[in-house]
Design a protein around this motif. Structure first.
Motif, PDB file in Angstrom:
ATOM      1  N   GLN A  19      -6.613   6.688  12.523  1.00 27.68           N
ATOM      2  CA  GLN A  19      -7.186   5.508  11.868  1.00 27.68           C
ATOM      3  C   GLN A  19      -7.018   5.584  10.351  1.00 27.68           C
ATOM      4  OE1 GLN A  19      -7.483   3.436  14.731  1.00 27.68           O
ATOM      5  NE2 GLN A  19      -9.130   2.626  13.439  1.00 27.68           N
ATOM      6  N   TYR A  20      -7.176   6.771   9.824  1.00 27.16           N
ATOM      7  CA  TYR A  20      -7.065   6.959   8.372  1.00 27.16           C
ATOM      8  C   TYR A  20      -5.681   6.552   7.870  1.00 27.16           C
ATOM      9  CZ  TYR A  20      -7.401   9.342   3.838  1.00 27.16           C
ATOM     10  OH  TYR A  20      -7.418   9.631   2.498  1.00 27.16           O
ATOM     11  N   TYR A  21      -4.639   6.918   8.626  1.00 23.18           N
ATOM     12  CA  TYR A  21      -3.267   6.625   8.200  1.00 23.18           C
ATOM     13  C   TYR A  21      -2.707   5.344   8.827  1.00 23.18           C
ATOM     14  CZ  TYR A  21      -2.981  11.191   5.977  1.00 23.18           C
ATOM     15  OH  TYR A  21      -3.186  12.274   5.154  1.00 23.18           O
ATOM     16  N   GLN A  22      -3.574   4.542   9.424  1.00 20.92           N
ATOM     17  CA  GLN A  22      -3.109   3.351  10.128  1.00 20.92           C
ATOM     18  C   GLN A  22      -2.344   2.393   9.210  1.00 20.92           C
ATOM     19  OE1 GLN A  22      -6.265   1.069  11.940  1.00 20.92           O
ATOM     20  NE2 GLN A  22      -4.899   0.123  13.418  1.00 20.92           N
ATOM     21  N   ASP A  23      -2.796   2.265   7.970  1.00 22.08           N
ATOM     22  CA  ASP A  23      -2.172   1.317   7.045  1.00 22.08           C
ATOM     23  C   ASP A  23      -0.930   1.868   6.357  1.00 22.08           C
ATOM     24  OD1 ASP A  23      -4.144  -0.516   7.635  1.00 22.08           O
ATOM     25  OD2 ASP A  23      -5.445   0.115   5.985  1.00 22.08           O
ATOM     26  N   LEU A  24      -0.615   3.124   6.586  1.00 17.15           N
ATOM     27  CA  LEU A  24       0.609   3.694   6.016  1.00 17.15           C
ATOM     28  C   LEU A  24       1.757   3.409   6.967  1.00 17.15           C
ATOM     29  CD1 LEU A  24       2.111   5.376   3.904  1.00 17.15           C
ATOM     30  CD2 LEU A  24       1.434   7.435   5.170  1.00 17.15           C
ATOM     31  N   GLN A  25       2.575   2.436   6.636  1.00 15.46           N
ATOM     32  CA  GLN A  25       3.665   2.014   7.508  1.00 15.46           C
ATOM     33  C   GLN A  25       5.005   2.250   6.819  1.00 15.46           C
ATOM     34  OE1 GLN A  25       3.224   0.988  10.640  1.00 15.46           O
ATOM     35  NE2 GLN A  25       0.979   1.087  10.462  1.00 15.46           N
ATOM     36  N   PHE A  26       5.871   3.016   7.486  1.00 14.84           N
ATOM     37  CA  PHE A  26       7.214   3.229   6.976  1.00 14.84           C
ATOM     38  C   PHE A  26       8.179   2.279   7.681  1.00 14.84           C
ATOM     39  CE2 PHE A  26       5.607   7.726   6.357  1.00 14.84           C
ATOM     40  CZ  PHE A  26       5.512   7.609   4.977  1.00 14.84           C
ATOM     41  N   PRO A  27       9.222   1.834   6.994  1.00  9.86           N
ATOM     42  CA  PRO A  27      10.206   0.982   7.663  1.00  9.86           C
ATOM     43  C   PRO A  27      11.007   1.779   8.683  1.00  9.86           C
ATOM     44  CG  PRO A  27      10.956   1.578   5.463  1.00  9.86           C
ATOM     45  CD  PRO A  27       9.553   2.095   5.588  1.00  9.86           C
ATOM     46  N   THR A  28      11.530   1.102   9.669  1.00 13.04           N
ATOM     47  CA  THR A  28      12.428   1.763  10.625  1.00 13.04           C
ATOM     48  C   THR A  28      13.831   1.773  10.038  1.00 13.04           C
ATOM     49  OG1 THR A  28      12.791  -0.347  11.728  1.00 13.04           O
ATOM     50  CG2 THR A  28      11.041   1.070  12.604  1.00 13.04           C
ATOM     51  N   GLY A  29      14.725   2.475  10.678  1.00 13.60           N
ATOM     52  CA  GLY A  29      16.102   2.519  10.190  1.00 13.60           C
ATOM     53  C   GLY A  29      16.352   3.754   9.356  1.00 13.60           C
ATOM     54  N   GLU A  30      17.344   3.679   8.471  1.00  8.32           N
ATOM     55  CA  GLU A  30      17.754   4.834   7.686  1.00  8.32           C
ATOM     56  C   GLU A  30      16.645   5.281   6.731  1.00  8.32           C
ATOM     57  OE1 GLU A  30      21.459   4.567   5.739  1.00  8.32           O
ATOM     58  OE2 GLU A  30      22.540   3.836   7.507  1.00  8.32           O
ATOM     59  N   LEU A  31      16.630   6.586   6.484  1.00  9.78           N
ATOM     60  CA  LEU A  31      15.621   7.152   5.588  1.00  9.78           C
ATOM     61  C   LEU A  31      15.918   6.751   4.148  1.00  9.78           C
ATOM     62  CD1 LEU A  31      15.512  10.761   7.097  1.00  9.78           C
ATOM     63  CD2 LEU A  31      13.880   8.911   7.511  1.00  9.78           C
ATOM     64  N   ASP A  32      14.860   6.423   3.411  1.00 10.10           N
ATOM     65  CA  ASP A  32      14.979   6.078   1.989  1.00 10.10           C
ATOM     66  C   ASP A  32      13.827   6.759   1.269  1.00 10.10           C
ATOM     67  OD1 ASP A  32      14.887   4.968  -0.558  1.00 10.10           O
ATOM     68  OD2 ASP A  32      15.596   3.002   0.115  1.00 10.10           O
ATOM     69  N   TYR A  33      14.097   7.912   0.689  1.00  5.04           N
ATOM     70  CA  TYR A  33      13.032   8.719   0.104  1.00  5.04           C
ATOM     71  C   TYR A  33      12.287   7.984  -1.005  1.00  5.04           C
ATOM     72  CZ  TYR A  33      10.573  12.272  -2.539  1.00  5.04           C
ATOM     73  OH  TYR A  33       9.611  12.976  -3.209  1.00  5.04           O
ATOM     74  N   HIS A  34      13.018   7.282  -1.868  1.00  8.84           N
ATOM     75  CA  HIS A  34      12.356   6.633  -2.998  1.00  8.84           C
ATOM     76  C   HIS A  34      11.353   5.597  -2.522  1.00  8.84           C
ATOM     77  CE1 HIS A  34      16.302   8.043  -4.569  1.00  8.84           C
ATOM     78  NE2 HIS A  34      15.489   8.556  -5.476  1.00  8.84           N
ATOM     79  N   GLN A  35      11.762   4.790  -1.543  1.00  4.61           N
ATOM     80  CA  GLN A  35      10.858   3.779  -1.006  1.00  4.61           C
ATOM     81  C   GLN A  35       9.664   4.429  -0.309  1.00  4.61           C
ATOM     82  OE1 GLN A  35      10.809   0.552  -1.239  1.00  4.61           O
ATOM     83  NE2 GLN A  35      12.866  -0.210  -1.697  1.00  4.61           N
ATOM     84  N   GLU A  36       9.923   5.467   0.474  1.00  2.00           N
ATOM     85  CA  GLU A  36       8.857   6.074   1.264  1.00  2.00           C
ATOM     86  C   GLU A  36       7.914   6.916   0.412  1.00  2.00           C
ATOM     87  OE1 GLU A  36      10.953   7.734   4.597  1.00  2.00           O
ATOM     88  OE2 GLU A  36      11.769   5.751   5.058  1.00  2.00           O
ATOM     89  N   HIS A  37       8.458   7.549  -0.622  1.00  2.00           N
ATOM     90  CA  HIS A  37       7.602   8.274  -1.549  1.00  2.00           C
ATOM     91  C   HIS A  37       6.654   7.318  -2.267  1.00  2.00           C
ATOM     92  CE1 HIS A  37       7.163  10.868  -5.408  1.00  2.00           C
ATOM     93  NE2 HIS A  37       6.213  11.164  -4.551  1.00  2.00           N
ATOM     94  N   LEU A  38       7.164   6.176  -2.705  1.00  2.00           N
ATOM     95  CA  LEU A  38       6.320   5.193  -3.373  1.00  2.00           C
ATOM     96  C   LEU A  38       5.257   4.639  -2.431  1.00  2.00           C
ATOM     97  CD1 LEU A  38       9.052   3.329  -5.456  1.00  2.00           C
ATOM     98  CD2 LEU A  38       7.198   4.752  -6.360  1.00  2.00           C
ATOM     99  N   LYS A  39       5.613   4.465  -1.167  1.00  2.00           N
ATOM    100  CA  LYS A  39       4.624   4.000  -0.191  1.00  2.00           C
ATOM    101  C   LYS A  39       3.487   5.005  -0.031  1.00  2.00           C
ATOM    102  CE  LYS A  39       6.914   0.737   2.907  1.00  2.00           C
ATOM    103  NZ  LYS A  39       5.816  -0.253   2.807  1.00  2.00           N
ATOM    104  N   VAL A  40       3.838   6.279   0.021  1.00  2.00           N
ATOM    105  CA  VAL A  40       2.824   7.321   0.166  1.00  2.00           C
ATOM    106  C   VAL A  40       1.936   7.389  -1.074  1.00  2.00           C
ATOM    107  CG1 VAL A  40       2.486   9.816   0.325  1.00  2.00           C
ATOM    108  CG2 VAL A  40       4.118   8.709   1.821  1.00  2.00           C
TER     109      VAL A  40
END
Length: 619
Positions: A408-429
């Motif tokens: 539940q705590y991480y429910q709102d943390l959503q990563f896109p599917t497909g190829e990995l993109d560190y810059h986008q995913e780091h910013l999301k975190v």
């Protein structure tokens, strides 16, 4: 509630008291006299034993071992992810994706400009250096406070002002937003070397012809900010609504908070503003500044922030450090599930809590002796606060269904599917981490008590063997784990904690004897609270152990007196690589100050002194 956070790692089953003792003795320099220089005696062989290691001291060693275990866990998760029933939306899936995106990211500094292309300084704007040749940067559209609001969403702070979520000083059961003046290092918030500033500007694609001039202007801007800060003006603090704050300072704080939290902000929202006059003067200063300079300064600070966040390379151990830093609640849960059996885990918790109960009991006995000549009301204050302290093992929430809670705590943390993109995913975190922190300001402690410790810092470092071993003799337990817990128990009653009650609220406290101790310590130490923890923590841990072992004169696995083993084990918590001279000298001084004039130490090593080199401060 005062909380001491501890983490554990699993132990190798074949461990023994003899092996623990041999590990201690391997660091000892027998030629060095313990009575003359105890650090050299206890730590004299540390460098030689760890010459090829990448860590400086025991804390970094523990950190390294935890990371090694987590790499193993990530490898296992990666293999599991190939199975058809692997859930990419689970906590395991999110942790793995973030780790893999980090591990696969390019290993060069150019990635900083990639971040800046993703994060703009405002709607319809780019950073000045990304404007095509021949075009002018629309500086009239740039609003520095809005730009900071966008970047604060990713955790940036301390640029022009500092923003934190803190316990409400008027009611510690609540959180609130605190705004304060920015803090500076010795001279600047930018890298110390002018060459370093030039390097950062070059990396983020500022045109070469502009770099030197821009760097000088940024230094000048920081100097102007520093001159506005009055460190003596600590009483100029105000609780104020954002509506009134906006009216009195001329800045659009309403819009700032709406961008920051991603929703509407009530004009009545109360914030705590420290050094209020700084914020009224800030508008006048910023109105005089060139918008392009301000944008470039903010951009540079954001780039440096990201540089610190990414921790350099993309090796596996560095990427699990990223996971621990940014998703530490999930990392702790996975670690516990993978490396602990429930029975072993429970036994460790019970033993640690038992040690702490004995330390607490000894502490209360010392309070009862009343060396500080406390009043009856002050005695009650001390006792109530000491009894309110709890041990939080592995830094996980208290819940019957840990997986459900963390899911539940991480429910709102959503990563896109497909190829990995560190810059986008780091910013999301980073954004997720910041929003979790900000969410606390609208809730009380009782609503968020399970996640109070999850802030932007890395998770507390977990101690493996040789830090704590369930089957070992008490002398090992009390001289390391016991000493660390005693240190922190004492710290709750040091200068910063002495006025805070068991409810978290400030109370007035005056004790002539306590002030004498503080004055005594200040003659030989800049960090009074650290010294209190070192000195009184050692005494508390030793006397607690001595009471446990009072009927034992020797240990059955060695001819060494247990008192010597106790002090050697305490001493080696301070051992470090002497190539890092500043830290080495600080630890050497701390250890010497803790044992100097302590009669049980002198007796253990046969030291005969006319008087200590420095006055022994009675706490």
């Amino acid at each position: 509630m005062w909380i001491i956070c501890l983490l554990l790692v699993p132990l190798v089953a074949a461990s023994s008291n003899t092996r623990l003792l041999n590990g201690i003795l391997s660091h000892v320099d027998k030629e060095a006299n313990p009575c003359e220089n105890y650090y050299n005696h206890a730590c004299g062989q540390y460098n030689m034993r760890h010459i090829d290691d990448t860590f400086f001291d025991i804390i970094q060693m523990l950190d390294h071992q935890v990371n090694q275990n987590l790499v193993k866990l990530m490898d296992e998760l990666e293999m599991s992810s190939q199975l058809p029933d692997f859930n990419v939306s689970s906590v395991d899936g999110k942790v793995l994706r973030y780790y893999l995106s980090c591990r696969g990211a390019p290993r060069n500094m150019d990635s900083l400009s990639q971040y800046l292309k993703v994060i703009s300084p405002g709607e319809g704007l780019t950073w000045p250096q990304f404007i095509p040749d021949g075009s002018s940067w629309p500086q009239e559209n740039f609003k520095w406070l809005k730009a900071l609001a966008h970047l604060h969403r990713y955790g940036l702070t301390n640029v022009f002002f500092n923003l934190e979520v803190v316990s409400n000083p008027r009611n510690a059961s609540e959180y609130m937003v605190e705004l304060n003046t920015p803090t500076f290092g010795e001279e600047s918030q930018l890298p110390n070397s002018f060459i370093e500033i030039l390097s950062v500007l070059y990396i983020i694609k500022v045109p070469s012809s502009e770099i030197i001039t821009l760097a000088r202007k940024m230094r000048t801007l920081e100097l102007l900010l520093k001159t506005m800060i009055n460190p003596i003006d600590t009483l100029n603090n105000r609780y104020i609504s954002i509506r009134d704050f906006q009216m009195e300072t001329g800045h659009n704080w309403q819009r700032f908070f709406e961008i920051l939290i991603g929703s509407s902000a009530a004009p009545e929202l109360q914030v705590l503003v420290r050094n209020f006059r700084y914020f009224t003067a800030l508008k006048e200063l910023m109105d005089k500044q060139d918008a392009r300079l301000v944008a470039s300064y903010i951009m540079t600070r954001f780039a440096i922030f990201l540089l610190d966040e990414t921790m350099g390379g993309r090796e596996s151990t560095e990427c699990v450090s990223q996971v621990r830093r940014n998703m530490n609640l999930a990392a702790n849960m996975l670690y516990k599930e993978r490396f602990f059996e429930d029975s072993t885990f429970s036994a460790n918790i019970l033993e640690i809590k038992d040690i702490f109960e004995k330390l607490r009991h000894q502490f209360l006995l010392q309070v009862d002796q009343n060396h500080l000549e406390l009043t009856a009301l002050q005695m009650k204050f001390f006792v109530r606060k000491a009894e309110a302290i709890e041990i939080n093992v592995v830094n996980l929430p208290k819940t019957d269904d840990l997986r459900h809670f963390i899911g539940q705590y991480y429910q709102d943390l959503q990563f896109p599917t497909g190829e990995l993109d560190y810059h986008q995913e780091h910013l999301k975190v980073l954004q997720f981490r910041t929003q979790k922190m900000l969410a606390q300001s609208s809730k009380g402690h009782s609503e968020e008590q399970n996640i109070l410790t999850y802030r932007s810092q890395a998770a507390p470092l977990p101690p493996p063997q040789p830090f704590f071993q369930l089957e070992s003799e008490d002398v090992f337990k009390y001289s390391l784990m016991g000493y660390i817990m005693a240190h922190h128990l004492i710290s709750a009653f040091a200068t910063e904690g002495i006025t805070i009650g068991s409810d978290g609220n400030d109370q007035s406290f005056r004790s002539h004897r306590f002030e004498e101790a503080v004055s005594c310590l200040s003659r030989n130490s800049e960090n009074i609270d650290e010294s209190m923890g070192d000195i009184a923590g050692l005494e508390l841990a030793y006397f607690t152990y001595a009471k446990m072992a009072k009927n034992r004169n020797r240990l059955d696995f060695t001819h060494l007196p247990p008192e010597q083993i106790f002090f050697l084990n305490v001493g080696q918590f301070f051992c470090g690589n002497s190539d890092m001279l500043v830290q080495y000298k600080e630890d050497q001084v701390r250890l010497q100050r803790a044992i100097e004039g302590f009669e049980p130490f002198d007796k253990a090593f046969g030291c005969y002194r006319n008087k200590p080199k420095h006055e022994k401060c009675r706490l």
